[in-house]
Design an enzyme around this catalytic site. Structure first.
Site, PDB file in Angstrom:
ATOM      1  N   THR A 101       0.818  -1.211   0.000  1.00  7.80           N
ATOM      2  CA  THR A 101       0.000   0.000   0.000  1.00  7.80           C
ATOM      3  C   THR A 101       0.853   1.262   0.000  1.00  7.80           C
ATOM      4  O   THR A 101       1.995   1.262   0.460  1.00  7.80           O
ATOM      5  CB  THR A 101      -0.907   0.025   1.251  1.00  7.80           C
ATOM      6  OG1 THR A 101      -1.573   1.287   1.354  1.00  7.80           O
ATOM      7  CG2 THR A 101      -0.085  -0.163   2.522  1.00  7.80           C
ATOM      8  N   ASP A 102       0.259   2.338  -0.491  1.00  2.00           N
ATOM      9  CA  ASP A 102       0.926   3.641  -0.438  1.00  2.00           C
ATOM     10  C   ASP A 102       1.050   4.171   0.985  1.00  2.00           C
ATOM     11  O   ASP A 102       1.881   5.041   1.257  1.00  2.00           O
ATOM     12  CB  ASP A 102       0.168   4.656  -1.293  1.00  2.00           C
ATOM     13  CG  ASP A 102      -1.265   4.881  -0.835  1.00  2.00           C
ATOM     14  OD1 ASP A 102      -1.824   4.017  -0.135  1.00  2.00           O
ATOM     15  OD2 ASP A 102      -1.835   5.931  -1.171  1.00  2.00           O
ATOM     16  N   GLU A 103       0.254   3.642   1.904  1.00  2.00           N
ATOM     17  CA  GLU A 103       0.222   4.203   3.256  1.00  2.00           C
ATOM     18  C   GLU A 103       1.511   3.975   4.038  1.00  2.00           C
ATOM     19  O   GLU A 103       1.733   4.615   5.066  1.00  2.00           O
ATOM     20  CB  GLU A 103      -0.977   3.645   4.029  1.00  2.00           C
ATOM     21  CG  GLU A 103      -2.301   4.064   3.411  1.00  2.00           C
ATOM     22  CD  GLU A 103      -3.470   3.887   4.366  1.00  2.00           C
ATOM     23  OE1 GLU A 103      -3.258   4.010   5.590  1.00  2.00           O
ATOM     24  OE2 GLU A 103      -4.586   3.643   3.895  1.00  2.00           O
ATOM     25  N   TYR A 150      -2.226  -0.657  10.682  1.00  2.00           N
ATOM     26  CA  TYR A 150      -2.330  -1.260   9.354  1.00  2.00           C
ATOM     27  C   TYR A 150      -1.091  -0.979   8.522  1.00  2.00           C
ATOM     28  O   TYR A 150      -0.444  -1.897   8.007  1.00  2.00           O
ATOM     29  CB  TYR A 150      -3.579  -0.744   8.629  1.00  2.00           C
ATOM     30  CG  TYR A 150      -3.523  -0.968   7.135  1.00  2.00           C
ATOM     31  CD1 TYR A 150      -3.381  -2.257   6.622  1.00  2.00           C
ATOM     32  CD2 TYR A 150      -3.607   0.106   6.241  1.00  2.00           C
ATOM     33  CE1 TYR A 150      -3.319  -2.467   5.241  1.00  2.00           C
ATOM     34  CE2 TYR A 150      -3.548  -0.101   4.881  1.00  2.00           C
ATOM     35  CZ  TYR A 150      -3.402  -1.391   4.381  1.00  2.00           C
ATOM     36  OH  TYR A 150      -3.325  -1.593   3.027  1.00  2.00           O
ATOM     37  N   LYS A 154       1.946  -3.521   7.141  1.00  2.00           N
ATOM     38  CA  LYS A 154       2.312  -3.666   5.731  1.00  2.00           C
ATOM     39  C   LYS A 154       3.769  -3.286   5.504  1.00  2.00           C
ATOM     40  O   LYS A 154       4.462  -3.905   4.689  1.00  2.00           O
ATOM     41  CB  LYS A 154       1.395  -2.820   4.847  1.00  2.00           C
ATOM     42  CG  LYS A 154      -0.027  -3.318   4.762  1.00  2.00           C
ATOM     43  CD  LYS A 154      -0.115  -4.725   4.168  1.00  2.00           C
ATOM     44  CE  LYS A 154       0.219  -4.757   2.696  1.00  2.00           C
ATOM     45  NZ  LYS A 154       0.062  -6.114   2.119  1.00  2.00           N
TER      46      LYS A 154
END
Length: 358
Positions: A101-103, A150, A154
């Site tokens: 993910t970009d997060e 989260y 990741k």
């Protein structure tokens, strides 16, 4: 797939009879079961998408996210390592592709909240040219700064994937994508949640005044990008995938309201959104959410929204033909006009550029 609350095999009905498809119900944390599956199916390539992905749930239950996203990824890596290293050819012709993910990158300050002409040329996202909300980019080399359980989980899984390449020589690839959307998405995510709530005249939950900005990536475009990168990407490389499709949450809400009301035959303005009365985020029980899935049967509402919001569906295939193949042959060329991720909040923003290197 483990088939947790978000798993729904009916979403795969159109391919369940295909000769190259087989479903196995399994927990990726079950190392023994996965190692056995690797041997039975003689697996030579893995595209790893299994993950817990809802930020709110990670805040309430970080242990589950650490277990699935970190330990589950480690389980797959170790099973692949042991099986592939037992073969005469070892890692030759093998590939472990990890979807992230970009997060994990965190955020940068949003220095143009009013919106500016974007540093790219496209009007594909709608009939109107979308604005950009900042100047800076996050690159594949940007350091990780996760801000939620989260994104931290990741980030941990990404590091394990790269460590298996550096330590054991496993042929790995990592990609980081922006917010996906599309038909049949589980209705804890913004777009399907709003579709369902509008249909049933429920409150429309949003943080603050809806000024957060995200880049939105149509799920089929993400799948096309995965296909290209899996077959042609460089081993040990990282690629960022996005859609040139920045929207403030409040603007998405307005599009969803207008479209769903029209499809339901309601007068325009019947459904409305007031930031002042929607500051507190709505919570749902799992039974309510699962019921919502069943009520989205045909996906027609979601599909209509996808057509309205979609930027890259009509253009990514052209990018694939015009840019991906030549670039993968030419090597070190930066695709300033191909795929981009932007992910911003009212006080922060995030931007990516896909770079192919040789």
């Amino acid at each position: 797939d483990k088939l947790t609350y978000a798993g729904n095999l009916t979403n795969l009905k159109d391919i369940e009879c295909k000769p190259n498809y087989k479903f196995v119900k399994m927990d990726i944390c079950d190392f023994d079961a996965f190692y056995k599956l690797m041997q039975e199916e003689q697996v030579d390539g893995i595209i790893h998408l299994a993950a817990e992905s809802h930020v709110d749930r990670s805040i309430k239950d970080p242990f589950t996210f650490a277990r699935t996203n970190v330990m589950g990824t480690l389980s797959l890596l170790q099973a692949a390592k042991l099986y592939w290293e037992s073969l005469p050819e070892k890692y030759e012709g093998k590939r472990f592709y990890h979807i992230s993910t970009d997060e994990v990158y965190g955020a940068l300050s949003m220095n143009h909240p009013e919106g500016i002409t974007p540093p790219f040329t496209t009007t594909a996202s709608s009939s109107e040219h979308h604005l950009a909300y900042g100047d800076d980019f996050f690159y594949e080399t940007t350091k990780y700064t996760p801000h939620s359980p989260y994104s931290a989980s990741k980030a941990g899984s990404d590091h394990f994937v790269r460590a298996f390449h550096d330590t054991y020589g496993m042929p790995t690839i990592v990609t980081n994508c922006s917010n996906n959307y599309g038909p049949y998405q589980f209705p804890e995510k913004l777009i399907p949640l709003f579709i369902n709530n509008i249909r049933h005249k429920k409150p429309l939950p949003v943080y603050g005044k809806g000024e957060n900005v995200r880049d939105w990536l149509f799920v089929e475009d993400h799948a096309r990008a995965i296909d290209v990168i899996f077959h042609n990407g460089k081993i040990a490389e990282t690629y960022n995938i996005g859609g040139f499709n920045e929207w403030k949450n409040i603007d998405i809400i307005k599009v969803v309201i207008k479209t769903v009301d029209r499809l339901l035959g309601r007068e325009e303005g019947v459904t409305f959104f007031s930031p002042k009365t929607a500051i507190k985020k709505l919570t749902h029980s799992e039974s309510e959410i699962i019921k919502s899935v069943n009520e989205l049967e045909s996906g027609i509402f979601a599909y209509e929204i996808c057509l309205r919001l979609n930027i890259s569906r009509p253009t990514l295939y052209q990018w694939k033909r015009k840019y991906f193949k030549p670039v993968l042959k030419m090597g070190s060329l930066q695709l300033w006009g191909s795929l981009q991720i932007v992910n911003r909040t009212a006080s922060s923003k995030l931007r990516f550029l896909v770079v192919f290197k040789e």
